[in-house]
Write an enzyme that holds these catalytic residues in place. Structure first.
Site, short mmCIF file in Angstrom:
data_model
loop_
_atom_site.label_atom_id
_atom_site.label_comp_id
_atom_site.label_asym_id
_atom_site.label_seq_id
_atom_site.Cartn_x
_atom_site.Cartn_y
_atom_site.Cartn_z
N ASP A 38 -22.06 58.30 -1.75
CA ASP A 38 -23.31 58.11 -2.32
C ASP A 38 -24.17 57.43 -1.35
OD1 ASP A 38 -25.25 57.10 -3.71
OD2 ASP A 38 -24.10 55.75 -4.86
N ASP A 43 -29.00 56.63 -16.71
CA ASP A 43 -28.78 55.32 -16.77
C ASP A 43 -29.60 54.47 -18.07
OD1 ASP A 43 -28.00 52.16 -16.98
OD2 ASP A 43 -27.87 52.28 -14.64
N GLU A 95 -23.93 61.96 -3.84
CA GLU A 95 -24.99 61.46 -4.67
C GLU A 95 -26.17 61.04 -4.16
OE1 GLU A 95 -24.38 57.35 -7.46
OE2 GLU A 95 -22.89 58.57 -6.99
N LYS A 139 -19.91 54.27 -0.19
CA LYS A 139 -21.10 54.27 0.29
C LYS A 139 -21.48 54.85 1.75
CE LYS A 139 -22.87 52.11 -3.47
NZ LYS A 139 -23.91 53.01 -4.46
N GLU A 153 -29.69 58.37 -10.88
CA GLU A 153 -29.52 56.96 -10.97
C GLU A 153 -31.05 56.14 -11.11
OE1 GLU A 153 -28.28 53.27 -7.83
OE2 GLU A 153 -27.11 55.12 -7.85
N HIS A 205 -24.58 56.32 -14.42
CA HIS A 205 -24.54 55.27 -13.53
C HIS A 205 -24.63 53.82 -14.47
CE1 HIS A 205 -27.05 52.02 -11.37
NE2 HIS A 205 -26.36 52.42 -10.49
#
Length: 413
Positions: free
Chosen positions: A248, A324, A274, A219, A301, A351
């Site tokens: 991400d 997702d 991402e 992250k 996502e 996701h």
């Protein structure tokens, strides 16, 4: 096994789970509560359909209220008759005149639609005594397409084109059933949550590699650019040159900042970056993708519906599709978006707001029945203890589920 099963009563359940010690944290959601708005379909048999949509706690009750309204579309229906032309019912729910103004096809009401839809697919598989992946790969292409709503996609995906994709893939799907023996490769998202210390990240990388994972995600999105750069290099150093590393940002940056930071993050050779900016801004992603090439963007996502996915796919900026099934309108829309993505040549790497419980079935279907490339599936372990049949990971691979349904049943807690 093939029995008639009628839905006698349907209702919602609000299930929330507090995470500990920084787990689940990202640049936007610093103290997340993982939550499911659950749809339960009671029947005249000793089986129950369970559907999930995913939220982060606050507002989960609103999704549950919307579920309790939408279930009127499925109560009293026999599940096999319902699913024989589910696309029609799906469209009626998504265009319900009392709710459509609140979307359309996004937000609270669309999350509720996801939960109801997923419960129907779960019940359908249970009524036949099959895991969802098996039900789906055994269905004729026509029966799959009958569960979909392709409206507003006619310019890029007609019913005939959807059938053509599935029929063509069916000619070679036996070649891809080998994956049922090996399992589906996973990647570890939990090595580098945003709030984790550097030492915790290092420890988690080593644990992930010892468990067989060769791909992992960090992250990013810090207010301090240097923190992101340092941690990204840390992951590459500990994991090694052969590891597959994704970054991400969880939509944290505006376009100029995304260009500045991602240009520096290219140094660690990420497999993808991402959600670098606002999830609705197609044009910004196009500009960023052009600037960063050959580094690729993973998006989807937080993309709520098939129309915006269509726009991203048309734009050419989406290299990996992260649709997702507990975020869009459920499995029906997931399959629709996967078909569209196949036509555009973009791989689907979901996701997993469901912690991979449902998506372990869907990626098998995508690979075997749609000829999507089997890259890997995200793995997040934090809610495993709450599921009746939690995902089973061995050597970094999702083992193929065998229990009837889509693995969404939660334990009482």
């Amino acid at each position: 096994m093939n029995q008639t099963v009628t839905i006698t009563k349907a209702y919602s359940s609000d299930s929330q789970f507090k995470l500990k010690d920084g787990a689940g944290s990202d640049a936007i959601h610093t103290t997340p509560i993982y939550a499911y708005a659950v749809c339960k379909l009671q029947t005249d048999r000793n089986i129950e359909g369970i559907g999930l949509s995913f939220t982060l706690g606050v507002g989960n009750n609103l999704v549950c209220q919307a579920i309790d309204y939408l279930v009127r579309h499925v109560e009293g229906k026999e599940i096999n008759e319902l699913m024989a032309n589910f696309g029609k019912t799906y469209k009626a729910m998504s265009d319900d005149p009392n709710f459509r103004w609140l979307g359309p096809h996004k937000g609270v009401v669309h999350l509720a639609l996801a939960s109801v839809t997923n419960a129907c697919y779960d019940l359908w598989a249970k009524s036949k005594g099959l895991p969802l992946w098996k039900l789906l790969i055994d269905l004729p292409p026509k029966d799959i397409v009958n569960t979909l709503d392709l409206s507003y996609l006619e310019d890029v995906l007609t019913r005939e084109e959807a059938l053509e994709i599935l029929n063509k893939a069916s000619e070679t799907k036996k070649n891809r059933e080998q994956i049922l023996k090996t399992g589906y490769k996973g990647y570890d998202t939990s090595i580098g949550w945003f709030s984790y210390s550097d030492d915790k990240v290092k420890e988690n990388i080593r644990k992930a590699m010892d468990a067989g994972f060769t791909a992992m995600k960090l992250k990013v999105g810090s207010a301090d650019i240097k923190r992101d750069i340092r941690r990204a290099h840390l992951v590459r150093e500990v994991a090694g040159d052969k590891a597959t590393i994704m970054l991400d940002a969880n939509q944290q940056w505006n376009l100029p900042k995304a260009i500045e930071i991602c240009t520096q993050l290219k140094e660690i050779n990420p497999y993808w970056i991402e959600e670098p900016t606002h999830p609705d801004d197609v044009e910004a992603h196009v500009k960023l993708a052009n600037k960063l090439a050959p580094i690729k963007l993973a998006l989807g996502e937080h993309v709520p519906n098939k129309i915006i996915f269509k726009n991203f796919l048309q734009s050419g900026c989406m290299s990996f599709n992260q649709v997702d099934a507990v975020r869009v309108g459920g499995i029906s829309e997931f399959i629709t978006i996967s078909l569209m993505s196949k036509k555009f040549g973009v791989p689907v790497v979901p996701h997993v707001g469901d912690m991979g419980q449902i998506h372990q079935h869907l990626v098998l279907f995508n690979h075997i029945s749609m000829d999507h490339e089997a890259i890997f599936l995200e793995h997040i372990p934090h809610l495993q203890q709450y599921f009746k049949n939690p995902v089973n990971i061995k050597g970094g691979y999702y083992q193929v589920p065998q229990e009837p349904g889509m693995s969404a049943d939660l334990l009482k807690y």
